[in-house]
Motif scaffolding. Structure first.
Motif, short mmCIF file in Angstrom:
data_model
loop_
_atom_site.label_atom_id
_atom_site.label_comp_id
_atom_site.label_asym_id
_atom_site.label_seq_id
_atom_site.Cartn_x
_atom_site.Cartn_y
_atom_site.Cartn_z
N TYR A 1 0.80 -1.23 0.00
CA TYR A 1 0.00 0.00 0.00
C TYR A 1 0.83 1.28 0.00
O TYR A 1 0.43 2.28 -0.57
CB TYR A 1 -0.99 0.03 1.18
CG TYR A 1 -1.72 -1.26 1.40
CD1 TYR A 1 -2.19 -2.01 0.33
CD2 TYR A 1 -1.94 -1.75 2.68
CE1 TYR A 1 -2.85 -3.20 0.52
CE2 TYR A 1 -2.61 -2.94 2.89
CZ TYR A 1 -3.06 -3.67 1.80
OH TYR A 1 -3.71 -4.85 2.00
N ALA A 2 2.02 1.27 0.67
CA ALA A 2 2.94 2.42 0.67
C ALA A 2 2.26 3.72 1.10
O ALA A 2 2.43 4.77 0.48
CB ALA A 2 3.57 2.59 -0.73
N GLU B 1 -4.85 13.31 3.05
CA GLU B 1 -3.51 13.77 2.69
C GLU B 1 -2.78 12.73 1.85
O GLU B 1 -2.05 13.08 0.90
CB GLU B 1 -2.72 14.10 3.95
CG GLU B 1 -3.20 15.35 4.67
CD GLU B 1 -2.61 15.52 6.05
OE1 GLU B 1 -2.63 16.65 6.58
OE2 GLU B 1 -2.12 14.51 6.62
N ASN B 2 -2.97 11.45 2.15
CA ASN B 2 -2.36 10.39 1.35
C ASN B 2 -2.90 10.41 -0.08
O ASN B 2 -2.14 10.30 -1.05
CB ASN B 2 -2.61 9.02 1.99
CG ASN B 2 -1.49 8.57 2.91
OD1 ASN B 2 -0.41 8.18 2.46
ND2 ASN B 2 -1.74 8.65 4.21
N GLN C 1 -7.11 0.24 4.17
CA GLN C 1 -5.83 0.75 3.70
C GLN C 1 -5.65 0.46 2.21
O GLN C 1 -5.14 1.29 1.45
CB GLN C 1 -4.69 0.12 4.50
CG GLN C 1 -4.61 0.59 5.94
CD GLN C 1 -3.43 0.00 6.67
OE1 GLN C 1 -2.30 -0.02 6.17
NE2 GLN C 1 -3.68 -0.52 7.86
N GLN C 2 -6.10 -0.71 1.80
CA GLN C 2 -6.02 -1.06 0.38
C GLN C 2 -6.86 -0.11 -0.46
O GLN C 2 -6.45 0.32 -1.54
CB GLN C 2 -6.48 -2.52 0.18
CG GLN C 2 -6.15 -3.12 -1.16
CD GLN C 2 -7.23 -2.84 -2.19
OE1 GLN C 2 -8.35 -2.45 -1.85
NE2 GLN C 2 -6.90 -3.00 -3.45
N ASP D 1 0.11 -4.49 -8.08
CA ASP D 1 1.08 -5.53 -7.75
C ASP D 1 0.65 -6.28 -6.49
O ASP D 1 0.91 -5.85 -5.37
CB ASP D 1 2.47 -4.91 -7.54
CG ASP D 1 3.54 -5.97 -7.31
OD1 ASP D 1 3.26 -7.15 -7.54
OD2 ASP D 1 4.65 -5.60 -6.90
N GLU D 2 -0.04 -7.40 -6.67
CA GLU D 2 -0.52 -8.25 -5.57
C GLU D 2 -1.13 -7.43 -4.43
O GLU D 2 -0.74 -7.57 -3.26
CB GLU D 2 0.63 -9.13 -5.04
CG GLU D 2 1.26 -9.97 -6.14
CD GLU D 2 1.76 -11.33 -5.65
OE1 GLU D 2 1.04 -11.98 -4.88
OE2 GLU D 2 2.85 -11.72 -6.05
N PRO D 3 -2.11 -6.57 -4.73
CA PRO D 3 -2.63 -5.65 -3.70
C PRO D 3 -3.42 -6.33 -2.59
O PRO D 3 -3.64 -5.73 -1.55
CB PRO D 3 -3.53 -4.71 -4.51
CG PRO D 3 -4.00 -5.56 -5.66
CD PRO D 3 -2.81 -6.40 -6.02
N LEU D 4 -3.84 -7.59 -2.79
CA LEU D 4 -4.67 -8.25 -1.79
C LEU D 4 -3.91 -9.31 -0.99
O LEU D 4 -4.48 -9.97 -0.13
CB LEU D 4 -5.88 -8.92 -2.46
CG LEU D 4 -6.74 -8.02 -3.38
CD1 LEU D 4 -7.93 -8.80 -3.90
CD2 LEU D 4 -7.18 -6.77 -2.65
N SER D 5 -2.63 -9.48 -1.26
CA SER D 5 -1.88 -10.58 -0.66
C SER D 5 -1.71 -10.46 0.85
O SER D 5 -1.48 -11.45 1.54
CB SER D 5 -0.50 -10.71 -1.32
OG SER D 5 0.27 -9.54 -1.10
#
Length: 361
Positions: free
Chosen positions: A86-87, A96-97, A141-142, A160-164
């Motif tokens: 997620y970074a 803000e993110n 968060q995702q 890139d594998e966002p649910l892993s």
């Protein structure tokens, strides 16, 4: 103008003597959802990062909407990217993110306010603007990471594998939400995963990768029902393999003589010449299993050695009289067949596929 949003042509990446990605080619159509699927280390994430501009390719050409972006920096490719972790900035609020990339692009304050509100509404996060990442669940968060990518109005979304990092129940929910959102927005999406179920359920087409190369590109149904290689057949779902040789062929209809001497009838889209060493493929759910005698073609006999209960289905492992192990899945059952029970096993010819032996198989 080409209808392809992404064109990957002969792309490769070398790290010293290691060739991580070799001659990879595929296209992603406008509004299409395509997944890169394969085991860890197969090159799928490296391929995605080359498309994004985070990794410089050693060869090949990358185009986005017909424009050569092979060596452009990421910010000039007009692509959105959702990272595996997620970074998110931990000290920044949700709003803000999401606004971060827009501020870097020096958008006006009013534009940023409206775009953040729109992106949060789209991802179901309205009302969470002032929360910090640590106050959110993994699924939330995702969604923030996704909202941040959508706020930039990218031509293409890369994931890139966002649910892993999510538990299984939440992954199932999130992949449904992602697919519905992608279909509603008609956004071209390239998605990396090692989860076969995820790729099959979400994608219009799937690119199967193995050892840095593409094994097959096809719609999920085609991949599962007509795998091009033994690797694809084994990686996508569960497969029974029986070794043999083609004893006769009449168009798509084949006769395969197994090592045991028994003949299996098969229907195969791809013609295979008599005398070719092959692997006969039978999916477990295509196997009919009986404790009484079955007569006809493609009947094998054996003994149950293991039964596994999965709630909606029972999976049996059987040792055939030939010594081969064969698995069957039964979805509607009243009782469990005990270990040691003698069974008759049948697969219709149209449910048997054949793949010619490949090097190293």
């Amino acid at each position: 103008m080409s209808n392809e949003s992404i064109q990957v042509q002969g792309i490769m990446k070398r790290y010293g003597s290691l060739l991580a990605v070799e001659d990879v080619s595929f296209n992603v159509g406008q509004g299409e959802f395509v997944s890169l699927l394969g085991p860890s280390g197969c090159g799928k994430t490296t391929t995605l990062r080359m498309i994004a501009g985070f990794v410089d390719p050693s060869g090949g050409v990358l185009r986005v909407h017909g424009r050569d972006v092979t060596h452009l920096p990421p910010e000039k490719r007009e692509l959105g990217f959702v990272f595996q972790n997620y970074a998110l900035w931990p000290h920044m609020t949700v709003a803000e993110n999401v606004a971060f990339g827009l501020k870097l692009r020096k958008k006006s304050r009013n534009f940023i306010r409206d775009k953040v509100a729109e992106s949060l509404s789209t991802t179901g996060l309205s009302g969470y603007e002032d929360r910090l990442p640590r106050q959110l669940s993994g699924g939330q968060q995702q969604r923030v990471a996704l909202a941040r990518a959508l706020a930039l109005e990218p031509q293409v979304l890369l994931m890139d594998e966002p649910l892993s990092n999510l538990d299984r129940a939440l992954r199932v929910t999130m992949r449904r939400e992602l697919k519905e959102l992608q279909a509603r927005m008609k956004m071209t999406t390239l998605y990396v995963t090692h989860d076969q179920e995820e790729a099959l359920s979400m994608s219009n087409r799937v690119v199967i990768m193995n050892k840095g190369r593409v094994e097959q590109v096809a719609a999920p149904y085609e991949l599962y029902e007509n795998p091009a290689t033994s690797f694809v057949a084994d990686f996508v779902g569960i497969t029974n393999f029986l070794e043999g040789i083609v004893a006769g062929a009449d168009g798509e209809r084949l006769a395969v003589k197994l090592v045991s001497g028994q003949v299996l009838r098969a229907v195969n889209k791809k013609p295979v010449a008599p005398g070719t060493k092959v692997r006969a493929l039978i999916r477990p759910e295509r196997v009919t299993l009986k404790t009484g005698r079955i007569d006809g073609d493609n009947v094998l006999t054996g003994q149950v050695i293991l039964s596994e209960y999965f709630g909606a289905l029972l999976r049996y492992s059987m040792r055939l009289d030939s010594g081969d192990i064969l698995r069957a899945e039964v979805h509607n059952f009243d009782s469990v067949i005990e270990n040691g029970t003698r069974v008759w096993i049948c697969a219709l010819p149209e449910h048997v596929r054949v793949i010619a032996h490949e090097k190293g198989v």
